[in-house]
Design a protein around this motif. Structure first.
Motif, mmCIF file in Angstrom:
data_model
loop_
_atom_site.group_PDB
_atom_site.id
_atom_site.type_symbol
_atom_site.label_atom_id
_atom_site.label_comp_id
_atom_site.label_asym_id
_atom_site.label_seq_id
_atom_site.Cartn_x
_atom_site.Cartn_y
_atom_site.Cartn_z
ATOM 1 N N GLU A 106 -7.589 0.586 -4.257
ATOM 2 C CA GLU A 106 -6.955 0.861 -5.542
ATOM 3 C C GLU A 106 -5.482 0.477 -5.427
ATOM 4 O O GLU A 106 -4.741 1.072 -4.656
ATOM 5 C CB GLU A 106 -7.086 2.340 -5.914
ATOM 6 N N THR A 107 -5.070 -0.530 -6.181
ATOM 7 C CA THR A 107 -3.700 -1.022 -6.104
ATOM 8 C C THR A 107 -2.879 -0.679 -7.337
ATOM 9 O O THR A 107 -1.711 -1.034 -7.421
ATOM 10 C CB THR A 107 -3.697 -2.555 -5.914
ATOM 11 N N ASN A 108 -3.498 0.011 -8.298
ATOM 12 C CA ASN A 108 -2.782 0.409 -9.507
ATOM 13 C C ASN A 108 -2.498 1.909 -9.426
ATOM 14 O O ASN A 108 -3.430 2.716 -9.414
ATOM 15 C CB ASN A 108 -3.633 0.095 -10.744
ATOM 16 N N TYR A 109 -1.227 2.270 -9.367
ATOM 17 C CA TYR A 109 -0.890 3.676 -9.139
ATOM 18 C C TYR A 109 -1.205 4.559 -10.341
ATOM 19 O O TYR A 109 -1.381 5.784 -10.176
ATOM 20 C CB TYR A 109 0.576 3.813 -8.721
ATOM 21 N N ILE A 110 -1.297 3.994 -11.538
ATOM 22 C CA ILE A 110 -1.661 4.811 -12.705
ATOM 23 C C ILE A 110 -3.132 5.209 -12.611
ATOM 24 O O ILE A 110 -3.491 6.377 -12.803
ATOM 25 C CB ILE A 110 -1.369 4.053 -14.012
ATOM 26 N N ARG A 111 -3.995 4.264 -12.311
ATOM 27 C CA ARG A 111 -5.411 4.594 -12.148
ATOM 28 C C ARG A 111 -5.618 5.524 -10.949
ATOM 29 O O ARG A 111 -6.457 6.436 -10.994
ATOM 30 C CB ARG A 111 -6.233 3.319 -11.972
ATOM 31 N N ALA A 112 -4.873 5.285 -9.879
ATOM 32 C CA ALA A 112 -4.984 6.155 -8.706
ATOM 33 C C ALA A 112 -4.573 7.578 -9.049
ATOM 34 O O ALA A 112 -5.201 8.547 -8.617
ATOM 35 C CB ALA A 112 -4.113 5.614 -7.571
ATOM 36 N N THR A 113 -3.523 7.710 -9.860
ATOM 37 C CA THR A 113 -3.060 9.036 -10.273
ATOM 38 C C THR A 113 -4.105 9.745 -11.116
ATOM 39 O O THR A 113 -4.353 10.948 -10.951
ATOM 40 C CB THR A 113 -1.746 8.920 -11.068
ATOM 41 N N VAL A 114 -4.728 9.006 -12.036
ATOM 42 C CA VAL A 114 -5.761 9.596 -12.895
ATOM 43 C C VAL A 114 -6.902 10.157 -12.043
ATOM 44 O O VAL A 114 -7.378 11.279 -12.268
ATOM 45 C CB VAL A 114 -6.316 8.557 -13.889
ATOM 46 N N GLY A 115 -7.334 9.373 -11.053
ATOM 47 C CA GLY A 115 -8.425 9.826 -10.195
ATOM 48 C C GLY A 115 -8.086 11.110 -9.456
ATOM 49 O O GLY A 115 -8.869 12.068 -9.459
ATOM 50 N N LEU A 116 -6.917 11.146 -8.825
ATOM 51 C CA LEU A 116 -6.519 12.336 -8.069
ATOM 52 C C LEU A 116 -6.260 13.517 -8.997
ATOM 53 O O LEU A 116 -6.573 14.662 -8.653
ATOM 54 C CB LEU A 116 -5.275 12.032 -7.227
ATOM 55 N N TYR A 117 -5.692 13.252 -10.167
ATOM 56 C CA TYR A 117 -5.440 14.323 -11.131
ATOM 57 C C TYR A 117 -6.745 14.990 -11.551
ATOM 58 O O TYR A 117 -6.852 16.221 -11.583
ATOM 59 C CB TYR A 117 -4.710 13.779 -12.357
ATOM 60 N N THR A 165 0.831 -1.203 0.000
ATOM 61 C CA THR A 165 0.000 0.000 0.000
ATOM 62 C C THR A 165 0.865 1.253 0.000
ATOM 63 O O THR A 165 0.594 2.209 -0.733
ATOM 64 C CB THR A 165 -0.929 0.021 1.229
ATOM 65 N N ASN A 166 1.899 1.270 0.818
ATOM 66 C CA ASN A 166 2.802 2.415 0.862
ATOM 67 C C ASN A 166 3.512 2.631 -0.472
ATOM 68 O O ASN A 166 3.755 3.764 -0.880
ATOM 69 C CB ASN A 166 3.838 2.231 1.974
ATOM 70 N N LYS A 167 3.823 1.524 -1.148
ATOM 71 C CA LYS A 167 4.468 1.626 -2.462
ATOM 72 C C LYS A 167 3.525 2.253 -3.478
ATOM 73 O O LYS A 167 3.932 3.117 -4.263
ATOM 74 C CB LYS A 167 4.910 0.234 -2.939
ATOM 75 N N VAL A 168 2.253 1.816 -3.472
ATOM 76 C CA VAL A 168 1.260 2.386 -4.389
ATOM 77 C C VAL A 168 1.081 3.874 -4.093
ATOM 78 O O VAL A 168 1.036 4.698 -5.008
ATOM 79 C CB VAL A 168 -0.094 1.659 -4.244
ATOM 80 N N LEU A 169 1.014 4.218 -2.810
ATOM 81 C CA LEU A 169 0.827 5.611 -2.414
ATOM 82 C C LEU A 169 2.012 6.466 -2.863
ATOM 83 O O LEU A 169 1.826 7.556 -3.420
ATOM 84 C CB LEU A 169 0.656 5.691 -0.896
ATOM 85 N N ARG A 170 3.212 5.966 -2.646
ATOM 86 C CA ARG A 170 4.426 6.705 -3.032
ATOM 87 C C ARG A 170 4.488 6.892 -4.546
ATOM 88 O O ARG A 170 4.747 8.001 -5.032
ATOM 89 C CB ARG A 170 5.672 5.957 -2.536
ATOM 90 N N ASN A 171 4.241 5.819 -5.283
ATOM 91 C CA ASN A 171 4.277 5.913 -6.746
ATOM 92 C C ASN A 171 3.186 6.838 -7.284
ATOM 93 O O ASN A 171 3.397 7.563 -8.257
ATOM 94 C CB ASN A 171 4.126 4.524 -7.366
#
Length: 222
Positions: free
Chosen positions: A190-201, A18-24
């Motif tokens: 959410e374990t995929n950092y690309i999708r997580a980034t899209v959401g926050l963006y 989880t921390n890795k996904v958050l950092r990425n």
């Protein structure tokens, strides 16, 4: 029941994962926001037209489908930069408009500052408290549908007060989505950092645009 919020102990990601996904996610988010700002600056400099801005926006949302499809592959990185570059570049026309009016640069700076303050404050709250905001998903979805219908209707009626109300609603909804999306990353939704980034963006993008329009409307009364 939404399968994004239901996990067994066996399927729940470890704290390290989880921390890795958050950092990425935060690293990629910072890079895409910077890239968007550069693209917006370029389109402002070349004097992008309203039609070109609209084409870039449409292109961005077409690209968004590709991003989601490619999120689990290495090419997803390229596509997320294509998406955020197009969406950032589409802001050039609006930013040029506000920059040209009296006090416009200050309004843009205030919108940027307000967006950053809201994002960091809400993210810090979730990261500190570790609260689970997954219960907000249904409310946020319904809220976005109501705003979308109101926005489409207002295209035909063009009522200024409704336009302001829509932007105010978007500010509140995007604030809720920041809590919701950050919570999903922390709790393994959410374990995929690309999708997580899209959401926050998208949360940050919509928050900034709505804040700028609200500040511009109230500032014009001075």
């Amino acid at each position: 029941m939404d399968n994004r919020t239901v996990y067994t102990s066996a399927s729940r990601p470890s704290v390290l994962e989880t921390n890795k996904v958050l950092r990425n996610t935060y690293m990629l988010l910072a890079m895409t926001l910077l890239f968007s700002a550069v693209c917006a600056g370029i389109t402002m400099a070349v004097g992008i037209s309203p039609m070109a801005s609209l084409v870039m926006t449409i292109g961005a949302f077409i690209t968004l489908f590709i991003v989601n499809k490619k999120a689990d592959s290495s090419s997803g990185i390229f596509w997320i930069f294509a998406f955020t570059g197009l969406l950032g570049g589409s802001l050039g026309y609006m930013l040029s408009f506000y920059a040209a009016i009296p006090g416009g640069p200050a309004l843009i700076a205030q919108a940027l500052g307000g967006t950053a303050l809201i994002f960091f404050a809400l993210s810090a709250y979730v990261l500190t408290t570790k609260k689970d905001f997954s219960f907000m998903g249904g409310f946020l979805f319904v809220g976005m549908m109501v705003v979308l219908v109101a926005a489409i209707a207002n295209i035909f009626f063009s009522v200024p007060a409704v336009h302001l109300a829509i932007n105010a609603a978007i500010v509140f909804l995007m604030s809720g989505f920041i809590l919701f999306d950050t919570s999903r990353i922390i709790h393994g939704g959410e374990t995929n950092y690309i999708r997580a980034t899209v959401g926050l963006y998208l949360n940050i993008y919509n928050l900034f645009v709505s804040l700028l329009q609200l500040l511009g409307a109230f500032g014009s009364d001075d």
